[in-house]
Design an enzyme around this catalytic site. Sequence first.
Site, mmCIF file in Angstrom:
data_model
loop_
_atom_site.group_PDB
_atom_site.id
_atom_site.type_symbol
_atom_site.label_atom_id
_atom_site.label_comp_id
_atom_site.label_asym_id
_atom_site.label_seq_id
_atom_site.Cartn_x
_atom_site.Cartn_y
_atom_site.Cartn_z
ATOM 1 N N HIS A 39 -0.945 -0.064 5.646
ATOM 2 C CA HIS A 39 -1.468 0.844 6.686
ATOM 3 C C HIS A 39 -0.516 1.998 6.995
ATOM 4 C CE1 HIS A 39 -4.308 -2.525 8.316
ATOM 5 N NE2 HIS A 39 -4.480 -2.252 7.026
ATOM 6 N N TYR B 189 -10.170 -10.493 9.552
ATOM 7 C CA TYR B 189 -10.254 -11.056 8.213
ATOM 8 C C TYR B 189 -10.461 -12.560 8.227
ATOM 9 C CZ TYR B 189 -8.791 -6.618 6.381
ATOM 10 O OH TYR B 189 -8.722 -5.304 6.051
ATOM 11 N N GLU C 198 -14.691 3.582 9.371
ATOM 12 C CA GLU C 198 -15.299 4.604 10.220
ATOM 13 C C GLU C 198 -15.212 6.008 9.639
ATOM 14 O OE1 GLU C 198 -13.534 4.455 14.102
ATOM 15 O OE2 GLU C 198 -14.286 2.433 14.513
ATOM 16 N N TYR D 121 -9.521 6.780 19.648
ATOM 17 C CA TYR D 121 -10.547 6.236 18.748
ATOM 18 C C TYR D 121 -10.711 4.725 18.870
ATOM 19 C CZ TYR D 121 -11.299 10.912 17.454
ATOM 20 O OH TYR D 121 -11.642 12.242 17.559
ATOM 21 N N GLN E 186 0.817 -1.216 0.000
ATOM 22 C CA GLN E 186 0.000 0.000 0.000
ATOM 23 C C GLN E 186 0.850 1.265 0.000
ATOM 24 O OE1 GLN E 186 -2.556 -0.523 3.419
ATOM 25 N NE2 GLN E 186 -3.640 -2.248 2.511
HETATM 26 C C1 HEC Z 1 -6.354 -8.225 4.424
HETATM 27 C C2 HEC Z 1 -6.443 -8.452 3.024
HETATM 28 C C3 HEC Z 1 -6.420 -9.890 2.553
HETATM 29 C C4 HEC Z 1 -7.299 -10.890 2.844
HETATM 30 C C5 HEC Z 1 -8.494 -10.821 3.761
HETATM 31 C C6 HEC Z 1 -6.883 -12.026 2.083
HETATM 32 N N1 HEC Z 1 -5.765 -11.733 1.382
HETATM 33 FE FE1 HEC Z 1 -4.731 -12.985 0.196
HETATM 34 N N2 HEC Z 1 -3.298 -11.593 -0.072
HETATM 35 C C7 HEC Z 1 -3.363 -10.294 0.400
HETATM 36 C C8 HEC Z 1 -2.153 -9.603 0.042
HETATM 37 C C9 HEC Z 1 -1.831 -8.157 0.347
HETATM 38 C C10 HEC Z 1 -1.339 -10.554 -0.619
HETATM 39 C C11 HEC Z 1 0.090 -10.343 -1.100
HETATM 40 C C12 HEC Z 1 0.234 -10.367 -2.546
HETATM 41 C C13 HEC Z 1 -0.076 -9.066 -3.168
HETATM 42 O O1 HEC Z 1 0.682 -8.128 -2.976
HETATM 43 O O2 HEC Z 1 -1.098 -9.005 -3.863
HETATM 44 C C14 HEC Z 1 -2.112 -11.784 -0.687
HETATM 45 C C15 HEC Z 1 -1.673 -12.939 -1.294
HETATM 46 C C16 HEC Z 1 -2.454 -14.063 -1.502
HETATM 47 C C17 HEC Z 1 -2.056 -15.205 -2.274
HETATM 48 C C18 HEC Z 1 -0.733 -15.376 -2.956
HETATM 49 C C19 HEC Z 1 -0.765 -14.690 -4.272
HETATM 50 C C20 HEC Z 1 0.517 -14.747 -5.045
HETATM 51 O O3 HEC Z 1 0.753 -13.798 -5.817
HETATM 52 O O4 HEC Z 1 1.272 -15.705 -4.921
HETATM 53 C C21 HEC Z 1 -3.123 -16.078 -2.272
HETATM 54 C C22 HEC Z 1 -3.216 -17.414 -2.951
HETATM 55 C C23 HEC Z 1 -4.163 -15.471 -1.479
HETATM 56 N N3 HEC Z 1 -3.721 -14.253 -1.029
HETATM 57 C C24 HEC Z 1 -5.394 -16.060 -1.239
HETATM 58 C C25 HEC Z 1 -6.305 -15.567 -0.314
HETATM 59 C C26 HEC Z 1 -7.484 -16.261 0.113
HETATM 60 C C27 HEC Z 1 -7.973 -17.587 -0.435
HETATM 61 C C28 HEC Z 1 -8.072 -15.486 1.056
HETATM 62 C C29 HEC Z 1 -9.311 -15.796 1.851
HETATM 63 C C30 HEC Z 1 -9.278 -16.982 2.673
HETATM 64 C C31 HEC Z 1 -7.273 -14.289 1.215
HETATM 65 N N4 HEC Z 1 -6.212 -14.383 0.380
HETATM 66 C C32 HEC Z 1 -7.557 -13.238 2.072
HETATM 67 C C33 HEC Z 1 -4.393 -9.734 1.107
HETATM 68 C C34 HEC Z 1 -5.448 -10.439 1.640
#
Ligand code: HEC
Length: 445
Positions: A222, A338, A317, A327, A160
């Site tokens: 953040h 999450y 918020e 806050y 971010q």
């Molecule tokens: C808080 C935000 C958030 C949530 C909630 C979240 N993710 Fe992610 N996820 C990310 C971020 C940030 C990355 C890091 C890769 C990027 O920079 O995009 C990532 C990476 C991943 C990757 C690896 C991707 C890669 O490029 O190799 C997978 C697979 C993945 N997430 C699946 C999931 C799944 C399935 C869920 C739900 C169970 C989930 N994520 C929930 C933020 C989130």
Amino acid sequence: MNLLKRVQTDKSASLYLATCSGCHGEKMNAFVDRKWKFGNSKEDLFKSIKNGHPNEGMPSFKAAFTDKEIYALADYILTGIKNVDQYTIDEKPSSSLFKTEKMSIRLDTVAKGMQIPWSIAFLPGKDMLVTDKVGKLYQITEDGSKKEITGVPEVVAEGQGGLMDVILDPSFATNKLIYLSYSKPKNSLATTAIMQAKLSGDRLTEQKDIFIAEPYSRTRHHYGSRMVFGRDGFLYFSVGERGNEKENPQEIKGNDLGKIHRIKTDGSPAPGNPFAKTPGAEASIYSYGHRNPQGLAVDPKTGVIWSNEHGPRGGDELNIIKPGQNYGWPVITYGINYDGKIMSPISAKEGMAQPQHYWIPSIATSGIAFVSGNKYPAWKDNILSGSLRFKYLNRSVMQNDKVTHEEILFKNIGRLRDVRMGPDGFIYIAVESPGTIYRLVPLPN
Ligand code: HEC
């Protein structure tokens, strides 16, 4: 598909929607276009989901799901991205004309060609400055042509972070000073910093970091980073808690994260700040207990400072910012974590401020503006907030500082980073994919 498989797919679909879509999007688009960082075999996905990538902002789901559920989620994503038609999902509006509840609006393109326009600042005359999160600053002229301004700080354009907000000094007309907030690197660490610099033609000179938030963090999310000048002439800005809610937002001693600060333009704390006399506390702190405030604006009628901030899953918020106020993050919140676990069993506590409004589900707010002037009489005094997640502009009708009605404007226009009232009385928005600045032109309904 046999019945068992279908039941499993439905289950994964609802898990995905409830748990993952907030960050990755409701449809699979985030994964379709993905340049996979951690591999795209089923096993790789399993590991990503199970262990998370804490430094990148991906939570671990070890505690929330069984291995079987995680494998099923991996399957769901891998099958999903094969079946998705990249060009029909998340369709952008095809026309620049929008009929809204109160009036018709035409979106005029003011500038394009940025990647992630994060912020807009209006220069005297008709030009504007626009930051691009990747680390560039542009001056845009009235005809939409843009020139790059050199001399911006080196930024960590990951997650971010990057080059974020830009605002002008209240005396810009005479001193040519601007302020940039950005993600400042130190080895593998990063923090939120504020640079003051002089705009000298197409370059910045006399660059000076006037604030560097301590401590630096390993994470890449953040950062907060929104800035605004109060009517008192002091610079207010937000610093997010950098994904460490346990240590940062509630600690006012030796810790600038999860706070809104108030400083003079030389970087020193504003006189009269609430913790100036508290031993060990950071004298720049104005309020604390914040998660990730990415909108700050002064109500033009009252001079009161408002902020919108990203909550966890649910619980974004809208706050009135008062000196010394806590806050509440993460002690009180309307959001849940999450991974679906309860973040905090309580949403109110004595000594902790209640939001004026909260959004469930989270819209992922960025940018905030009060509608003023005479171009949009039907929206007068409304609050506009950008939504990154749902890619729209949110209009909140206010009464006694509470939201009484909301409208979704320009759905799917793109992740909306910033919204501003221009000196010409028009509203401007900054949108991603493709990076565009639009002017909202009201038309007779
Ligand atoms: C808080 C935000 C958030 C949530 C909630 C979240 N993710 Fe992610 N996820 C990310 C971020 C940030 C990355 C890091 C890769 C990027 O920079 O995009 C990532 C990476 C991943 C990757 C690896 C991707 C890669 O490029 O190799 C997978 C697979 C993945 N997430 C699946 C999931 C799944 C399935 C869920 C739900 C169970 C989930 N994520 C929930 C933020 C989130």
